[in-house]
Design a protein around this motif. Structure first.
Motif, PDB file in Angstrom:
ATOM      1  N   LEU A 141       0.817  -1.212   0.000  1.00  0.00           N
ATOM      2  CA  LEU A 141       0.000   0.000   0.000  1.00  0.00           C
ATOM      3  C   LEU A 141       0.854   1.267   0.000  1.00  0.00           C
ATOM      4  O   LEU A 141       0.476   2.284  -0.588  1.00  0.00           O
ATOM      5  N   LEU A 142       2.015   1.220   0.637  1.00  0.00           N
ATOM      6  CA  LEU A 142       2.904   2.384   0.668  1.00  0.00           C
ATOM      7  C   LEU A 142       3.299   2.803  -0.740  1.00  0.00           C
ATOM      8  O   LEU A 142       3.274   3.995  -1.083  1.00  0.00           O
ATOM      9  N   ASP A 143       3.683   1.831  -1.572  1.00  0.00           N
ATOM     10  CA  ASP A 143       4.077   2.136  -2.949  1.00  0.00           C
ATOM     11  C   ASP A 143       2.873   2.508  -3.808  1.00  0.00           C
ATOM     12  O   ASP A 143       2.972   3.340  -4.708  1.00  0.00           O
ATOM     13  N   VAL A 144       1.736   1.880  -3.540  1.00  0.00           N
ATOM     14  CA  VAL A 144       0.532   2.169  -4.324  1.00  0.00           C
ATOM     15  C   VAL A 144       0.080   3.612  -4.099  1.00  0.00           C
ATOM     16  O   VAL A 144      -0.402   4.273  -5.023  1.00  0.00           O
ATOM     17  N   ARG A 145       0.251   4.118  -2.892  1.00  0.00           N
ATOM     18  CA  ARG A 145      -0.100   5.516  -2.625  1.00  0.00           C
ATOM     19  C   ARG A 145       0.723   6.458  -3.504  1.00  0.00           C
ATOM     20  O   ARG A 145       0.229   7.499  -3.951  1.00  0.00           O
ATOM     21  N   LYS A 146       1.971   6.103  -3.735  1.00  0.00           N
ATOM     22  CA  LYS A 146       2.824   6.920  -4.610  1.00  0.00           C
ATOM     23  C   LYS A 146       2.302   6.893  -6.045  1.00  0.00           C
ATOM     24  O   LYS A 146       2.357   7.896  -6.759  1.00  0.00           O
ATOM     25  N   GLU A 147       1.817   5.723  -6.466  1.00  0.00           N
ATOM     26  CA  GLU A 147       1.273   5.602  -7.820  1.00  0.00           C
ATOM     27  C   GLU A 147       0.013   6.448  -7.973  1.00  0.00           C
ATOM     28  O   GLU A 147      -0.214   7.073  -9.011  1.00  0.00           O
ATOM     29  N   ILE A 148      -0.808   6.473  -6.943  1.00  0.00           N
ATOM     30  CA  ILE A 148      -2.009   7.306  -6.965  1.00  0.00           C
ATOM     31  C   ILE A 148      -1.619   8.778  -7.088  1.00  0.00           C
ATOM     32  O   ILE A 148      -2.222   9.539  -7.854  1.00  0.00           O
ATOM     33  N   ASP A 149      -0.590   9.178  -6.341  1.00  0.00           N
ATOM     34  CA  ASP A 149      -0.114  10.558  -6.410  1.00  0.00           C
ATOM     35  C   ASP A 149       0.417  10.874  -7.801  1.00  0.00           C
ATOM     36  O   ASP A 149       0.200  11.974  -8.331  1.00  0.00           O
TER      37      ASP A 149
END
Length: 286
Positions: free
Chosen positions: A177-185
């Motif tokens: 989820l930590l990396d996925v949040r970056k993708e969303i950003d």
């Protein structure tokens, strides 16, 4: 005769940047003087080629995740298979599923692709502008993990022709989820609409006793919680079925080979939501 500039350095700031030809990455580049003078600040001819080639593709969807190993490629193939399936309430034609991969043009399956940024970006442009996609309802683009040159190239090339949106893939654990949040950003910064979040490998289903267990516990709420925090639609969860995974590895159609897999109903529900997001939004805007 048209002069073609040499390939850009790996960390090229781009010809449209104010720093073009002025940063350390530009040192030694044969185009440095051209860039610093502003002579290269013109429209990339590749944009027009991509726009023309994809003009008959209705919906362009990216499958993204900042994390590797969450099943982006598997989900891309499952979504494409389901969209092309006769049982989905859609118009379809014979031989309605096509695929293109860099793996098809390698001499051997074991060959490594060791390319710098400009070479990879050139291949992306070729895939989008030179592959005869024909008339398609959906073009589903699988992407590598991270927010790298490849993602910027795809978003740039699809900007003119119109990218429908992105599907964000995650697994339940916080490290993903930590990396996925970056993708969303990333999507927000480059103005790519997000169609929704899919949580993969939510539970493990034993193929023998059918008992369910959590391989990756959702200690912080998983994809559902991320969806609520990000105000992004949660498309659904897919369980981990080893029989279906093997079917995908062998290149078989999971819808016909694994009809009783617990993944199938969840997958069809997700695809129906994707269709509604794409085609429903288009109807509402017309």
């Amino acid at each position: 005769m048209v002069d073609v500039p040499a390939e850009a350095p790996e960390h090229c700031p781009g010809t449209e940047s104010e720093d073009a030809g002025k940063v350390s990455a530009c040192a030694g580049c044969p185009n440095q003087n051209l860039c610093s003078s502003g002579a290269t600040k013109q429209t990339d001819p590749g944009l027009a080629l991509v726009t023309a080639n994809l003009s008959s593709v209705k919906y362009k969807i990216l499958v993204l995740s900042g994390k590797g190993g969450v099943g982006k490629s598997t989900i891309t193939s499952l979504i494409a298979r389901t969209l092309a399936d006769d049982n989905i309430d859609r118009n379809y034609v014979e031989d309605n599923l096509s695929v293109m991969s860099i793996g098809f043009i390698l001499e051997k399956e074991s060959d490594a692709v060791i390319w710098r940024g400009p070479k990879k970006n050139g291949m992306i442009r070729q895939f989008l502008s030179e592959v005869d996609w024909g008339n398609l309802d959906y073009l589903i683009l699988d992407t590598p993990p991270g927010t790298s040159d490849e993602h910027l190239s795809v978003s740039t090339y699809l900007k003119e022709v119109g990218v429908t949106g992105a599907i964000i893939v995650t697994t339940p654990q916080e490290v993903a989820l930590l990396d996925v949040r970056k993708e969303i950003d990333f999507c927000k910064k480059v103005s790519i609409p997000i169609l929704g979040i899919v949580e993969n490998m939510s539970i493990f289903v034993c193929p023998n006793c059918k008992t369910s267990s959590e391989i990756f516990p959702a200690l912080t709420g998983g994809g559902q919680k991320l969806s609520e925090e990000s105000n992004i639609e949660f498309l659904g969860s897919l369980p981990l079925d080893p029989l279906l995974a093997r079917c995908c590895d062998e290149g078989n159609n999971v819808l016909t080979e694994c009809p009783n897999s617990p993944v199938i109903p969840a997958l069809k529900s997700i695809v129906q939501k994707i269709i509604k997001k794409c085609e429903g939004d288009k109807e509402n805007s017309s």
